[in-house]
Design a protein around this motif. Structure first.
Motif, PDB file in Angstrom:
ATOM      1  N   GLU A 299       0.834  -1.208   0.000  1.00  0.00           N
ATOM      2  CA  GLU A 299       0.000   0.000   0.000  1.00  0.00           C
ATOM      3  C   GLU A 299       0.867   1.254   0.000  1.00  0.00           C
ATOM      4  O   GLU A 299       0.539   2.249  -0.659  1.00  0.00           O
ATOM      5  CB  GLU A 299      -0.944  -0.005   1.202  1.00  0.00           C
ATOM      6  CG  GLU A 299      -1.938   1.127   1.190  1.00  0.00           C
ATOM      7  CD  GLU A 299      -2.862   1.134  -0.025  1.00  0.00           C
ATOM      8  OE1 GLU A 299      -3.306   2.240  -0.419  1.00  0.00           O
ATOM      9  OE2 GLU A 299      -3.139   0.058  -0.593  1.00  0.00           O
TER      10      GLU A 299
ATOM     11  N   ARG B  29       1.971   1.822  -3.480  1.00  0.00           N
ATOM     12  CA  ARG B  29       0.866   2.337  -4.297  1.00  0.00           C
ATOM     13  C   ARG B  29       0.711   3.849  -4.122  1.00  0.00           C
ATOM     14  O   ARG B  29       0.420   4.570  -5.062  1.00  0.00           O
ATOM     15  CB  ARG B  29      -0.441   1.646  -3.933  1.00  0.00           C
ATOM     16  CG  ARG B  29      -0.602   0.286  -4.527  1.00  0.00           C
ATOM     17  CD  ARG B  29      -2.031  -0.240  -4.363  1.00  0.00           C
ATOM     18  NE  ARG B  29      -2.134  -1.534  -4.985  1.00  0.00           N
ATOM     19  CZ  ARG B  29      -2.182  -2.692  -4.326  1.00  0.00           C
ATOM     20  NH1 ARG B  29      -2.151  -2.706  -3.005  1.00  0.00           N
ATOM     21  NH2 ARG B  29      -2.263  -3.821  -4.981  1.00  0.00           N
ATOM     22  N   LYS B  30       0.922   4.328  -2.907  1.00  0.00           N
ATOM     23  CA  LYS B  30       0.766   5.754  -2.617  1.00  0.00           C
ATOM     24  C   LYS B  30       1.983   6.581  -3.010  1.00  0.00           C
ATOM     25  O   LYS B  30       1.839   7.752  -3.363  1.00  0.00           O
ATOM     26  CB  LYS B  30       0.467   5.952  -1.122  1.00  0.00           C
ATOM     27  CG  LYS B  30      -0.898   5.453  -0.726  1.00  0.00           C
ATOM     28  CD  LYS B  30      -1.142   5.639   0.753  1.00  0.00           C
ATOM     29  CE  LYS B  30      -2.527   5.139   1.126  1.00  0.00           C
ATOM     30  NZ  LYS B  30      -2.759   5.253   2.572  1.00  0.00           N
TER      31      LYS B  30
END
Length: 145
Positions: free
Chosen positions: A59, A62-63
């Motif tokens: 995650e 992804r950011k």
């Protein structure tokens, strides 16, 4: 990242990425760095990471896909390191995932197959490397072209 005046080519240091060395990989969790030890995978002259999808680093990438990693080096004359920045790319392509899965000796210990939803493959697109030579004690900026 700073630059060192001495230069060395990527070909000259590539051997340090072979054999699944332990890398300390940093991602960003908001404004807080997160570092973890991972096996660096050298395959087809590219660098990769394999991880469980549910872990925080996926995650975080992804950011913000900017990552940094180090690999510690030892010789009879001393210690050194490779320090690299990269852009991390999550790889969904089945053909690439299949090739990499066959190159990872421990793949079957973590995932059922390349379609396992918990298998995340990450390609590291290198942007900069600094090399602290473990023997000659010089510091090099590595040319990526």
């Amino acid at each position: 990242m700073k630059e060192y005046p001495e230069r060395m080519s990527l070909n000259e240091i590539w051997k340090n990425f072979e054999g699944f060395p332990l890398a300390h990989v940093a991602t960003l969790d908001g404004n807080q760095p997160r570092v973890r030890a991972m096996s660096l995978i050298s395959f087809d002259r590219e660098l990769w990471l394999a991880t469980n999808t549910h872990w925080g680093k996926v995650e975080q990438i992804r950011k913000n896909n900017h990552v940094e990693f180090t690999v510690s080096l030892k010789s009879q004359l001393g210690t050194g390191s490779v320090r690299a920045t990269a852009r991390a790319a999550l790889v969904e392509d089945t053909e690439t995932r299949t090739k990499l899965a066959s190159a990872i000796p421990w793949f079957d210990q973590y995932w059922n197959d390349v379609d396992d939803s918990n298998f995340t493959l990450i390609r590291l697109d290198l942007t900069r490397i600094l090399y602290d030579h473990p023997s000659d004690r010089k510091k090099y900026t590595v040319t990526l072209t």
